[in-house]
Design an enzyme around this catalytic site. Sequence first.
Site, PDB file in Angstrom:
ATOM      1  CG  ASP A   1      -1.781   1.203   1.348  1.00 46.80           C
ATOM      2  OD1 ASP A   1      -2.585   1.417   0.426  1.00 46.80           O
ATOM      3  OD2 ASP A   1      -1.657   1.954   2.331  1.00 46.80           O
TER       4      ASP A   1
ATOM      5  CD  GLU B   1      -2.188   2.359  -3.697  1.00 44.69           C
ATOM      6  OE1 GLU B   1      -3.083   3.164  -3.980  1.00 44.69           O
ATOM      7  OE2 GLU B   1      -1.501   2.486  -2.663  1.00 44.69           O
TER       8      GLU B   1
HETATM    9  C1  GLC Z   1      -4.124   3.569  -0.491  1.00 44.22           C
HETATM   10  C2  GLC Z   1      -5.445   2.861  -0.273  1.00 44.22           C
HETATM   11  C3  GLC Z   1      -6.415   3.818   0.363  1.00 44.22           C
HETATM   12  C4  GLC Z   1      -5.845   4.280   1.674  1.00 44.22           C
HETATM   13  C5  GLC Z   1      -4.439   4.844   1.509  1.00 44.22           C
HETATM   14  C6  GLC Z   1      -3.760   5.013   2.840  1.00 44.22           C
HETATM   15  O1  GLC Z   1      -4.229   4.593  -1.399  1.00 44.22           O
HETATM   16  O2  GLC Z   1      -5.919   2.325  -1.477  1.00 44.22           O
HETATM   17  O3  GLC Z   1      -7.690   3.236   0.535  1.00 44.22           O
HETATM   18  O4  GLC Z   1      -6.671   5.271   2.225  1.00 44.22           O
HETATM   19  O5  GLC Z   1      -3.620   4.025   0.726  1.00 44.22           O
HETATM   20  O6  GLC Z   1      -3.375   3.788   3.380  1.00 44.22           O
END
Ligand code: GLC
Length: 553
Positions: A198, A255
């Site tokens: 993440d 991500e």
């Molecule tokens: C990513 C997740 C999101 C979250 C953020 C902080 O972007 O997809 O849902 O709020 O990280 O962890």
Amino acid sequence: MNWYDKAIVYQIYPKSFQDTNDDGIGDLKGVISRLDYVKEMGFNTIWLNPIFVSPQVDNGYDVSNYFAIDPILGDMDDFTEMVQKAHHLGLHIILDLPINHTSDQHPWFKDAISNPNSIFKDYYIWHQAKNGDVPNNWGSFFGGSVWEKNPNNPDEYYFHLFDKKMPDLNWQNPEVQKSIADIAKFWISKGADGFRLDAFIHIAKANLDQNSLISGEKYPQDDTFYAKLPKVKDYLANFVKEIKDYKPETFLFGEASSANALNAAEYTRQNEYGCDVVVNSGNYGEVYDDSNPDIPGFFQDRKLSLDYLKKTYVTWESVLAGVSLPTLTWGNHDISRVLDRLNLPVENADVAKLLAMLMFLQRGMPVVYYGEEIGMHGLKYSKVADFTDQRAVDLIKNLREKSFDDETILELLNNQDEMTARGPMQWNNSAYHGFSKAKPWNWGQTQSVDVDSELKNQDSVATFYKNLLCLKKHDCFTNGDYQLLITDRDIYAYLRQGQESEGLVVTNFSSESKKFTLPAGKWRRALANQATRVSNGVITLNPWGCCALELKK
Ligand code: GLC
Ligand code: CA
């Protein structure tokens, strides 16, 4: 070849998938009860949004204990049962791992703010106040400053890129790097097959003693200082090396919301210890209506532009050729559902099928957000007060100050806000769609579509998805090279050159019927969303028609 080179990923938002103890919140037992469904649809990999212990300020992305399951979702026995059953069915499970920040309730942070001799102080990012105020003007992704006062020392601030209850970890500290790797190894030992990393592009920060020069806002969100900095690659490489040395077949799914194709290539180069694939959040071919400068980009009305979509994928497919798989997706939990977002004539089920075929047969890894495979829409709420996520709360405040009426704000939120996409999965036509006997934790108006009726109907979106995912497993659609074909502007057509076969996808993105001349050869029709005609090597597609064809070599 690794198992994940053939992954077809199904994203499950655990709180909204299936509730088994009727508290209105989905749970791991619920996921277990639906693994057969996931398998039957043709997925082979599940990505679960965060399931670790969390105060749920950001639905699990704020973790207070990385080594246990949040009690609202279940316990370690449930986890073990889920993994065993999944593996028995040939499904892999990847866990969402927030690595950029913890919860402010994490023992590291609690110790860091209350114990003058804390060994965890350096796990976080601190700065002295500047003239009694925040150290710089950098803006948080959740609104306001990235700085929040240490509650026990008003002269000192800690850094948070997201909510103020989610302090950022200091990746400069080797102890932090080791701790995060240990967490990943722990879950691998419990049976996890991989991780979604993440927000990993944010783990390095620039020198804190500089201000953003973006004007117009008090605290501008300025990626220059906290996204894709050179150090990200070093930290990532250390982490990946640890994990791959521990268990080489662990899948690392990074991500990177703002990554372009070049960034994705940079973060996935195997010999330098990158991720296996990178997913961003900008490949939907959308063009925004920015005619009203008061409406922030995220909430602007948008349309799908086929020109833009083609350009995007031609770029990603070429840049990542021979490097890694592009990810193919129409959305996730951070954005409203595809059928609500793009101003398409979605009352026509052919459109949902066309979107799926066009996207998922390209070279790359499909990532399908739960519910999309049955043509599910998002929740609609009846009043602005129903929206409680931080971004929505900010928008409501800002637009009310600018004299927007609530009706207009409600429409923007119902079309674009992420909460609408986090509604309960619709399994059948009983109350709450068979998700729970109790009112779901997130609830609004729904559209009547459900798994039971979809799977009984040969013409349904779900049946089409099943056939499509079957086709995706053919050699040409898994391994073949991608090549865009030159055609009419409203047609997106591409070839997939495999070892054993060739694939061809032709989609008509318009409300008129269109003709397309097939390349030479004996093409066999594999899947279409409606009747198509082929005569003398020319295929005729009705409005919103799509067709996939194959040719044996
Ligand atoms: C990513 C997740 C999101 C979250 C953020 C902080 O972007 O997809 O849902 O709020 O990280 O962890
Ligand atoms: Ca429950």
